[in-house]
Design an enzyme around this catalytic site. Structure first.
Site, PDB file in Angstrom:
ATOM      1  N   ASP A 159       2.308  -5.895   2.750  1.00  0.00           N
ATOM      2  CA  ASP A 159       2.221  -7.008   3.707  1.00  0.00           C
ATOM      3  C   ASP A 159       2.798  -6.514   5.037  1.00  0.00           C
ATOM      4  O   ASP A 159       2.088  -5.898   5.833  1.00  0.00           O
ATOM      5  CB  ASP A 159       3.007  -8.165   3.079  1.00  0.00           C
ATOM      6  CG  ASP A 159       2.974  -9.466   3.848  1.00  0.00           C
ATOM      7  OD1 ASP A 159       1.943  -9.782   4.442  1.00  0.00           O
ATOM      8  OD2 ASP A 159       3.982 -10.192   3.827  1.00  0.00           O
ATOM      9  N   GLU A 185       2.111  -0.448  -6.168  1.00  0.00           N
ATOM     10  CA  GLU A 185       2.520  -1.714  -5.552  1.00  0.00           C
ATOM     11  C   GLU A 185       1.454  -2.772  -5.795  1.00  0.00           C
ATOM     12  O   GLU A 185       0.276  -2.454  -5.940  1.00  0.00           O
ATOM     13  CB  GLU A 185       2.669  -1.517  -4.030  1.00  0.00           C
ATOM     14  CG  GLU A 185       4.088  -1.542  -3.524  1.00  0.00           C
ATOM     15  CD  GLU A 185       4.821  -2.878  -3.689  1.00  0.00           C
ATOM     16  OE1 GLU A 185       4.454  -3.709  -4.538  1.00  0.00           O
ATOM     17  OE2 GLU A 185       5.791  -3.057  -2.958  1.00  0.00           O
ATOM     18  N   ASP A 186       1.870  -4.035  -5.811  1.00  0.00           N
ATOM     19  CA  ASP A 186       0.896  -5.115  -5.904  1.00  0.00           C
ATOM     20  C   ASP A 186       0.236  -5.355  -4.549  1.00  0.00           C
ATOM     21  O   ASP A 186      -0.977  -5.464  -4.440  1.00  0.00           O
ATOM     22  CB  ASP A 186       1.537  -6.408  -6.432  1.00  0.00           C
ATOM     23  CG  ASP A 186       2.829  -6.787  -5.714  1.00  0.00           C
ATOM     24  OD1 ASP A 186       3.243  -6.080  -4.776  1.00  0.00           O
ATOM     25  OD2 ASP A 186       3.430  -7.805  -6.095  1.00  0.00           O
TER      26      ASP A 186
HETATM   27  P1  5GP Z   1       6.284  -6.365   2.576  1.00  0.00           P
HETATM   28  O1  5GP Z   1       7.651  -5.750   2.472  1.00  0.00           O
HETATM   29  O2  5GP Z   1       5.162  -5.387   2.746  1.00  0.00           O
HETATM   30  O3  5GP Z   1       6.256  -7.476   3.608  1.00  0.00           O
HETATM   31  O4  5GP Z   1       6.030  -7.188   1.261  1.00  0.00           O
HETATM   32  C1  5GP Z   1       5.852  -6.603   0.090  1.00  0.00           C
HETATM   33  C2  5GP Z   1       6.178  -7.504  -1.073  1.00  0.00           C
HETATM   34  O5  5GP Z   1       6.166  -8.900  -0.725  1.00  0.00           O
HETATM   35  C3  5GP Z   1       5.106  -7.325  -2.097  1.00  0.00           C
HETATM   36  O6  5GP Z   1       5.421  -6.291  -2.982  1.00  0.00           O
HETATM   37  C4  5GP Z   1       5.070  -8.675  -2.764  1.00  0.00           C
HETATM   38  O7  5GP Z   1       5.998  -8.685  -3.809  1.00  0.00           O
HETATM   39  C5  5GP Z   1       5.468  -9.642  -1.686  1.00  0.00           C
HETATM   40  N1  5GP Z   1       4.273 -10.258  -1.058  1.00  0.00           N
HETATM   41  C6  5GP Z   1       3.664  -9.897   0.097  1.00  0.00           C
HETATM   42  N2  5GP Z   1       2.607 -10.677   0.366  1.00  0.00           N
HETATM   43  C7  5GP Z   1       2.531 -11.552  -0.663  1.00  0.00           C
HETATM   44  C8  5GP Z   1       1.614 -12.630  -0.975  1.00  0.00           C
HETATM   45  O8  5GP Z   1       0.645 -12.966  -0.276  1.00  0.00           O
HETATM   46  N3  5GP Z   1       1.873 -13.300  -2.137  1.00  0.00           N
HETATM   47  C9  5GP Z   1       2.916 -13.001  -2.963  1.00  0.00           C
HETATM   48  N4  5GP Z   1       3.053 -13.737  -4.058  1.00  0.00           N
HETATM   49  N5  5GP Z   1       3.785 -11.990  -2.701  1.00  0.00           N
HETATM   50  C10 5GP Z   1       3.592 -11.284  -1.557  1.00  0.00           C
HETATM   51 MG    MG Z   2       5.651  -6.039  -4.828  1.00  0.00          MG
END
Ligand code: 5GP
Ligand code: MG
Length: 178
Positions: A106, A102-103
């Site tokens: 969040d 994963e990148d």
């Molecule tokens: P989650 O489901 O954990 O909230 O978010 C995961 C996905 O949201 C990550 O794989 C990424 O693609 C996107 N994401 C979360 N935080 C960021 C951020 O600070 N910047 C960007 N560009 N994408 C984010």
């Molecule tokens: Mg991602």
């Protein structure tokens, strides 16, 4: 470049490409140590993780394979918590040792959804690697095995991560200027 403008927003440099390289090396070392003599399957979460996955794979010394899963949850600069799966897994991963790449983690919704959909394919084991982790944003707990950086709860771009399509090509990571 210490600042960039993408669409309507300005971003300031936060993590340099040199620091990213050291973090990728740290993740790779963990995988090389833990998977010695094995053949893990890397499952890369597109789009954001493509650059991390490419640099990470070049530092792996264990035999490994790669496949891709395309998901999206972000609209603009906030997580929608609704995950759309766009391209599913078609490889036979039954009995395989999987490492999710994963990148950024969040809220944790995407990674939990990803683990659930991979588990339907009955892998032997799933480990989680992420370049970036925002501990303060986490809403759904998850065990992360390999982390590059823990970062504050700011929106970031660069090194594969975008703001509405732009910024993925930046070699460094930038954070939004509020
Ligand atoms: P989650 O489901 O954990 O909230 O978010 C995961 C996905 O949201 C990550 O794989 C990424 O693609 C996107 N994401 C979360 N935080 C960021 C951020 O600070 N910047 C960007 N560009 N994408 C984010
Ligand atoms: Mg991602």
């Amino acid at each position: 470049m210490s600042k960039v403008k993408l669409h309507d927003k300005e971003f300031a440099i936060s993590i340099t490409s040199k620091e990213i390289d050291a973090a990728v090396a740290k993740v790779a070392e963990g995988i090389n140590r833990d998977f010695h003599g094995e053949r893990p399957l890397l499952v890369v979460i597109l789009n954001g993780a493509f650059m991390f996955a490419s640099d990470l794979m070049k530092k792996l010394t264990v035999d490994c394979e790669v496949t891709f899963l395309k998901l999206s949850s972000y609209q603009g600069t906030t997580s929608t918590e609704k995950i759309k799966k766009l391209i599913g897994l078609n490889e036979d991963i039954k009995g395989r040792k999987v490492i999710v790449v994963e990148d950024i983690i969040d809220t944790g919704f995407t990674i939990n959804d990803t683990i659930n959909s991979i588990n339907e394919h009955e892998p032997a084991d799933i480990k989680i690697s992420t370049l970036l982790f925002k501990p303060q944003a986490l809403k759904k707990p998850v065990d992360i095995d390999y982390v590059g950086f823990e970062i504050p709860n700011d929106f970031i771009v660069g090194y594969g991560l975008d703001y509405d399509g732009l910024g993925r090509n930046l070699p460094d990571i930038y954070k939004i200027i509020e």
